[in-house]
Enzyme design. Structure first.
Site, PDB file in Angstrom:
ATOM      1  N   ARG A 158      -6.847  11.072  -4.448  1.00  0.00           N
ATOM      2  CA  ARG A 158      -6.897   9.705  -3.926  1.00  0.00           C
ATOM      3  C   ARG A 158      -7.706   9.651  -2.635  1.00  0.00           C
ATOM      4  NH1 ARG A 158      -0.704   7.608  -4.054  1.00  0.00           N
ATOM      5  NH2 ARG A 158      -1.303   6.973  -1.966  1.00  0.00           N
TER       6      ARG A 158
ATOM      7  N   ARG B 111      -1.237   7.435   7.865  1.00  0.00           N
ATOM      8  CA  ARG B 111      -0.242   6.762   7.004  1.00  0.00           C
ATOM      9  C   ARG B 111       1.179   7.108   7.456  1.00  0.00           C
ATOM     10  NH1 ARG B 111      -2.174   9.204   1.720  1.00  0.00           N
ATOM     11  NH2 ARG B 111      -0.265   8.429   0.770  1.00  0.00           N
TER      12      ARG B 111
ATOM     13  N   ARG C 222       8.157  -2.324   2.510  1.00  0.00           N
ATOM     14  CA  ARG C 222       7.690  -1.401   3.546  1.00  0.00           C
ATOM     15  C   ARG C 222       7.806  -1.996   4.939  1.00  0.00           C
ATOM     16  NH1 ARG C 222       4.023   1.770   0.121  1.00  0.00           N
ATOM     17  NH2 ARG C 222       2.920   3.292   1.356  1.00  0.00           N
TER      18      ARG C 222
ATOM     19  N   LYS D  91       8.342   9.612  -4.227  1.00  0.00           N
ATOM     20  CA  LYS D  91       8.797   8.334  -4.817  1.00  0.00           C
ATOM     21  C   LYS D  91       8.216   8.135  -6.218  1.00  0.00           C
ATOM     22  CE  LYS D  91       6.978   5.860  -1.473  1.00  0.00           C
ATOM     23  NZ  LYS D  91       6.343   6.932  -0.675  1.00  0.00           N
TER      24      LYS D  91
ATOM     25  N   ARG E 113      -2.035  16.959  -3.743  1.00  0.00           N
ATOM     26  CA  ARG E 113      -1.804  16.048  -4.883  1.00  0.00           C
ATOM     27  C   ARG E 113      -3.086  15.784  -5.672  1.00  0.00           C
ATOM     28  NH1 ARG E 113       1.169  10.655  -3.703  1.00  0.00           N
ATOM     29  NH2 ARG E 113      -0.400  10.532  -2.080  1.00  0.00           N
TER      30      ARG E 113
HETATM   31  P1  AP5 Z   1       4.434  11.551  -4.986  1.00  0.00           P
HETATM   32  O1  AP5 Z   1       5.576  11.374  -5.911  1.00  0.00           O
HETATM   33  O2  AP5 Z   1       3.081  11.160  -5.446  1.00  0.00           O
HETATM   34  O3  AP5 Z   1       4.778  10.906  -3.552  1.00  0.00           O
HETATM   35  P2  AP5 Z   1       4.959   9.398  -3.115  1.00  0.00           P
HETATM   36  O4  AP5 Z   1       6.243   9.301  -2.342  1.00  0.00           O
HETATM   37  O5  AP5 Z   1       4.792   8.476  -4.270  1.00  0.00           O
HETATM   38  O6  AP5 Z   1       3.782   9.306  -2.063  1.00  0.00           O
HETATM   39  P3  AP5 Z   1       2.570   8.266  -1.938  1.00  0.00           P
HETATM   40  O7  AP5 Z   1       1.520   8.979  -1.111  1.00  0.00           O
HETATM   41  O8  AP5 Z   1       2.176   7.712  -3.252  1.00  0.00           O
HETATM   42  O9  AP5 Z   1       3.245   7.206  -1.073  1.00  0.00           O
HETATM   43  P4  AP5 Z   1       2.564   6.105  -0.304  1.00  0.00           P
HETATM   44  O10 AP5 Z   1       3.765   5.325   0.023  1.00  0.00           O
HETATM   45  O11 AP5 Z   1       1.741   6.521   0.857  1.00  0.00           O
HETATM   46  O12 AP5 Z   1       1.463   5.522  -1.312  1.00  0.00           O
HETATM   47  P5  AP5 Z   1       1.397   4.158  -2.067  1.00  0.00           P
HETATM   48  O13 AP5 Z   1       0.609   4.357  -3.285  1.00  0.00           O
HETATM   49  O14 AP5 Z   1       2.745   3.536  -2.152  1.00  0.00           O
HETATM   50  O15 AP5 Z   1       4.414  13.103  -4.557  1.00  0.00           O
HETATM   51  C1  AP5 Z   1       3.411  13.605  -3.677  1.00  0.00           C
HETATM   52  C2  AP5 Z   1       2.956  14.985  -4.167  1.00  0.00           C
HETATM   53  O16 AP5 Z   1       4.035  15.899  -4.018  1.00  0.00           O
HETATM   54  C3  AP5 Z   1       2.553  15.042  -5.651  1.00  0.00           C
HETATM   55  O17 AP5 Z   1       1.501  15.957  -5.782  1.00  0.00           O
HETATM   56  C4  AP5 Z   1       3.829  15.563  -6.369  1.00  0.00           C
HETATM   57  O18 AP5 Z   1       3.496  16.292  -7.525  1.00  0.00           O
HETATM   58  C5  AP5 Z   1       4.422  16.471  -5.283  1.00  0.00           C
HETATM   59  N1  AP5 Z   1       5.894  16.468  -5.295  1.00  0.00           N
HETATM   60  C6  AP5 Z   1       6.715  15.404  -5.449  1.00  0.00           C
HETATM   61  N2  AP5 Z   1       8.008  15.791  -5.362  1.00  0.00           N
HETATM   62  C7  AP5 Z   1       7.995  17.144  -5.124  1.00  0.00           C
HETATM   63  C8  AP5 Z   1       9.020  18.137  -4.923  1.00  0.00           C
HETATM   64  N3  AP5 Z   1      10.327  17.811  -4.956  1.00  0.00           N
HETATM   65  N4  AP5 Z   1       8.627  19.418  -4.702  1.00  0.00           N
HETATM   66  C9  AP5 Z   1       7.300  19.744  -4.689  1.00  0.00           C
HETATM   67  N5  AP5 Z   1       6.287  18.865  -4.869  1.00  0.00           N
HETATM   68  C10 AP5 Z   1       6.633  17.569  -5.087  1.00  0.00           C
HETATM   69  O19 AP5 Z   1       0.572   3.257  -1.037  1.00  0.00           O
HETATM   70  C11 AP5 Z   1      -0.793   3.490  -0.787  1.00  0.00           C
HETATM   71  C12 AP5 Z   1      -1.343   2.377   0.109  1.00  0.00           C
HETATM   72  O20 AP5 Z   1      -1.209   1.102  -0.545  1.00  0.00           O
HETATM   73  C13 AP5 Z   1      -0.639   2.188   1.454  1.00  0.00           C
HETATM   74  O21 AP5 Z   1      -1.122   3.085   2.445  1.00  0.00           O
HETATM   75  C14 AP5 Z   1      -0.980   0.720   1.761  1.00  0.00           C
HETATM   76  O22 AP5 Z   1      -2.314   0.596   2.221  1.00  0.00           O
HETATM   77  C15 AP5 Z   1      -0.893   0.069   0.377  1.00  0.00           C
HETATM   78  N6  AP5 Z   1       0.450  -0.425   0.082  1.00  0.00           N
HETATM   79  C16 AP5 Z   1       1.243  -0.042  -0.960  1.00  0.00           C
HETATM   80  N7  AP5 Z   1       2.416  -0.666  -0.928  1.00  0.00           N
HETATM   81  C17 AP5 Z   1       2.386  -1.482   0.147  1.00  0.00           C
HETATM   82  C18 AP5 Z   1       3.333  -2.377   0.722  1.00  0.00           C
HETATM   83  N8  AP5 Z   1       4.551  -2.547   0.193  1.00  0.00           N
HETATM   84  N9  AP5 Z   1       2.958  -3.056   1.840  1.00  0.00           N
HETATM   85  C19 AP5 Z   1       1.734  -2.909   2.384  1.00  0.00           C
HETATM   86  N10 AP5 Z   1       0.802  -2.058   1.892  1.00  0.00           N
HETATM   87  C20 AP5 Z   1       1.126  -1.348   0.791  1.00  0.00           C
HETATM   88 MG    MG Z   2       3.299   7.119  -4.870  1.00  0.00          MG
END
Ligand code: AP5
Ligand code: MG
Length: 223
Positions: free
Chosen positions: A160, A171, A88, A13, A127
């Site tokens: 992270r 997660r 979410r 994402k 990552r």
């Molecule tokens: P990346 O693009 O970083 O993946 P992502 O989908 O953004 O994954 P996240 O881990 O950031 O998602 P998340 O939803 O758990 O975290 P968030 O910060 O939102 O890609 C991942 C890796 O793969 C990278 O190394 C990239 O280079 C590689 N990659 C990408 N595409 C690729 C491809 N096509 N081929 C190969 N490699 C690839 O949330 C974190 C925490 O915040 C949550 O756990 C929660 O505690 C809190 N939080 C955030 N939002 C909310 C909400 N709305 N409600 C409640 N709590 C929330």
């Molecule tokens: Mg992300």
């Protein structure tokens, strides 16, 4: 135009939102990034969010909803937003629909990145994130040119806190239980577009841009 990127942790994402932002002029709003920025600034919101994020749990709906509503009320968001990591839960999705309607806007697409679980875990384990500009790399798929140094800004790369295998697995469980129902929710509304997120980053981007173009916006495809 407002777009949601939906997908599991590690689905891509953040990676895709960054490129789409460059090609669309929409503003990338990522709930996780906003929490991490609040933590870096040492705010109460940041400290509160950290206690949930480190365990891999969702931050309570009312806290997230308040933060996102405040963010999308800012002037730059008037031209449209790419939502990353929000909504979410069904409660968050409902709050977003109500607020967009109140502002005379509506969701154009929900782009759902589908990726198998084993690949998600490998992506998360590999990552690296830049401390300064937030760019992400991957030691397996997309390494930085110099180890632990950001290609974009020269900042330090770090892993992270929630990217350990144990927390990543948790997660994913949270995602399956609380976020996956959104797929059906948006499918019923005719907004869901499923994308095979296993492919290379540039191929995934191209598909997303094509879908956005087909559904009525004017994007530039990457060169
Ligand atoms: P990346 O693009 O970083 O993946 P992502 O989908 O953004 O994954 P996240 O881990 O950031 O998602 P998340 O939803 O758990 O975290 P968030 O910060 O939102 O890609 C991942 C890796 O793969 C990278 O190394 C990239 O280079 C590689 N990659 C990408 N595409 C690729 C491809 N096509 N081929 C190969 N490699 C690839 O949330 C974190 C925490 O915040 C949550 O756990 C929660 O505690 C809190 N939080 C955030 N939002 C909310 C909400 N709305 N409600 C409640 N709590 C929330
Ligand atoms: Mg992300």
């Amino acid at each position: 135009m407002d777009v949601i990127l939906l997908g599991a942790p590690g689905a891509g994402k953040g990676t895709q939102a960054k490129v789409l932002e460059e090609h669309s002029g929409l503003v990338h709003v990522a709930s996780g990034d906003l929490f991490r920025a609040a933590l870096r600034q040492g705010t109460e919101l940041g400290m509160l969010a950290k206690s949930y994020m480190d365990r891999g749990e969702l931050v309570p709906d009312e806290v997230v909803i308040r933060m996102i509503m405040e963010r999308i009320g800012q002037e730059d968001c008037a031209r449209g937003v790419i939502f990353d990591g929000f909504p979410r839960t069904i409660e968050q999705a409902t709050a977003l629909t109500v607020e967009l309607e109140r502002q005379g806007r509506k969701l154009h697409h929900v782009l759902y990145l589908s990726v198998p679980t084993e690949m998600l875990l490998r992506r998360i384990a590999g990552r690296q994130t830049c401390k300064t500009c937030g760019s992400t790399y991957n030691i397996y798929y997309f390494p930085s040119k110099r180890p632990d140094v950001c290609d974009e800004c020269g900042g330090r790369l770090y892993q992270r806190n929630d990217d350990t295998l144990e927390t990543a697995r948790y997660r994913l469980d949270v995602y399956f239980a609380q976020t996956m129902p959104l797929i059906e929710h948006y499918r019923k509304q005719g907004l869901l577009r499923e994308i095979d997120g296993q492919r290379e980053i540039t191929q995934v981007t191209r598909t997303m841009l094509q879908l956005m173009e087909r559904d009525g916006s004017h994007m530039q495809e990457p060169a």
